[in-house]
Scaffold this active site. Structure first.
Site, mmCIF file in Angstrom:
data_model
loop_
_atom_site.group_PDB
_atom_site.id
_atom_site.type_symbol
_atom_site.label_atom_id
_atom_site.label_comp_id
_atom_site.label_asym_id
_atom_site.label_seq_id
_atom_site.Cartn_x
_atom_site.Cartn_y
_atom_site.Cartn_z
ATOM 1 N N MET A 56 0.853 -1.190 0.000
ATOM 2 C CA MET A 56 0.000 0.000 0.000
ATOM 3 C C MET A 56 0.885 1.234 0.000
ATOM 4 S SD MET A 56 -2.948 -1.114 2.766
ATOM 5 C CE MET A 56 -1.776 -1.804 3.943
ATOM 6 N N ALA A 57 0.698 2.079 -1.005
ATOM 7 C CA ALA A 57 1.507 3.294 -1.118
ATOM 8 C C ALA A 57 1.290 4.177 0.100
ATOM 9 C CB ALA A 57 1.136 4.053 -2.396
ATOM 10 N N CYS A 75 -2.751 -1.394 -9.059
ATOM 11 C CA CYS A 75 -3.018 -0.088 -8.454
ATOM 12 C C CYS A 75 -4.043 0.679 -9.282
ATOM 13 C CB CYS A 75 -1.728 0.726 -8.350
ATOM 14 S SG CYS A 75 -2.004 2.367 -7.625
ATOM 15 N N ASP A 109 -11.212 -6.899 0.880
ATOM 16 C CA ASP A 109 -12.279 -6.956 1.901
ATOM 17 C C ASP A 109 -12.087 -8.063 2.939
ATOM 18 O OD1 ASP A 109 -13.398 -4.885 0.517
ATOM 19 O OD2 ASP A 109 -15.169 -5.967 -0.186
ATOM 20 N N LYS A 144 0.699 -8.924 -9.125
ATOM 21 C CA LYS A 144 -0.526 -8.521 -8.427
ATOM 22 C C LYS A 144 -1.414 -7.757 -9.408
ATOM 23 C CE LYS A 144 -2.292 -6.640 -4.097
ATOM 24 N NZ LYS A 144 -3.340 -5.697 -4.513
#
Length: 344
Positions: free
Chosen positions: A17-18, A100, A205, A142
């Site tokens: 996660m950036a 992303c 989620d 990913k």
């Protein structure tokens, strides 16, 4: 669970996660039960490799292996060069970002935008695999389910990536069009799992032990990748691990333990970013920890007025000392309808 020559501690992973999964955060999640963590994405633009932001993202000092670095870009030769650059600086696994959804990334045809151009995407995958192979470094991928609901091509891309030599595939159960809205779906992840032999990781989620068990059962995935749910709750990995093993829930962590973990996290954070940047960037982490706690919102507003690390550190210590007077263990969290999201 294996990626190439590496045996992982378990099948619970921290999503890249950036602005979040820097070295201090990755190390904390591993300490609390994550078996694997991937760095924030590093650009393939050579002119930015010496920037302070990139040098921080490429900092793996003291981190337990395997060291996984995610790279992002749109040019096959540049991505191959970026892979080698990061391998020479300690990367043991290279992950290709095709997931992303951020506009600033997709507008340059990187991230999930690559899913719109399968020939370009596969040329990048092949170039990175070929560049990493002489170093015996596995390459992973990913991605999302597709660019939009009408064009879900994750299965086709997964098959092509496996044929190119990719050794693990992570799928976030949303299209790029969805961003982080709506609900993740797992049918596409199931289809990817059934289409390839390499390990498949389910993402999206997964925010509770029950959801973790459900997603594993639904998809047959080999592992789970958790992003936003770990923000301010890095112990979620040991909670899920315990539940999967025993069917029982761990008690909420002791307030004293959370205080100790957060204060140590802040010390590592300040050391990496320096005083000014460290104080500002630590605010989001503190806010995630305290957002559902009694008095959390008032404290967040006060904390955002503090401009030096000593004051910030002292205020956090005081907040948790006061909380410990009323609660031995962390109060049960109130789940937010919209989690505080960054790029997972």
């Amino acid at each position: 669970m294996h990626i190439g020559p590496y045996t992982l501690a378990n099948n619970l992973f921290v999503a890249p996660m950036a602005g979040v999964t820097d070295r201090p955060f990755r190390m904390l999640c591993k300490q609390l039960g994550a078996g694997y963590a991937v760095s924030e994405m590093v650009t393939s633009r050579k002119d930015l490799w010496t920037s302070l932001k990139t040098s921080r993202r490429a900092d793996h000092t003291g981190e337990s292996g395997p060291i996984a670095v995610q790279i992002a870009g749109t040019d096959a030769a540049m991505m191959a060069e970026a892979a080698v650059y990061n391998i020479e600086r300690g990367a043991q696994i290279i992950d290709i970002n095709m997931g992303c959804p951020a506009k600033k990334v997709c507008n340059k045809w990187a991230g999930s935008a690559l899913m719109q151009d399968e020939p370009l995407a596969m040329s990048i995958v092949q170039a990175v695999v070929d560049a990493a192979q002489p170093h015996n470094v596995p390459v992973t991928l990913k991605m999302r389910t597709g660019w939009c609901d009408a064009h879900k091509n994750a299965v086709a891309l997964a098959r092509a990536a496996e044929a190119a030599g990719v050794q693990m595939i992570t799928v976030h159960g949303r299209t790029r069009e969805q961003g982080y809205k709506g609900l993740a779906e797992y049918d596409t992840i199931t289809a990817v799992k059934q289409a390839v032999r390499v390990p498949v990781v389910a993402n999206g989620d997964i925010d509770s032990p029950e959801k973790a068990k459900e997603v594993l059962k639904l998809t047959g995935a080999d592992a789970l990748m958790i992003g936003r749910a770990a923000q301010g709750r890095p112990w979620i990995f040991r909670e899920i691990s315990h539940y999967l093993a025993t069917g029982e829930h761990l008690a909420q962590p002791l307030v004293e333990e959370v205080s100790r973990l957060l204060l140590a996290h802040l010390d590592e954070h300040y050391a990496l970013y320096g005083e000014s940047t460290g104080v500002r960037s630590a605010r989001k982490h503190i806010a995630w920890y305290i957002r559902s706690l009694p008095g959390g919102e008032a404290f967040r507003q006060h904390m955002n007025t503090l401009e030096d690390s000593a004051s910030q550190h002292r205020a956090v210590a005081t907040f948790f000392d006061d909380l410990a007077q009323a609660h031995e263990r962390l109060p049960e969290p109130v789940l937010l309808v919209e989690p505080l999201a960054l790029h997972e």
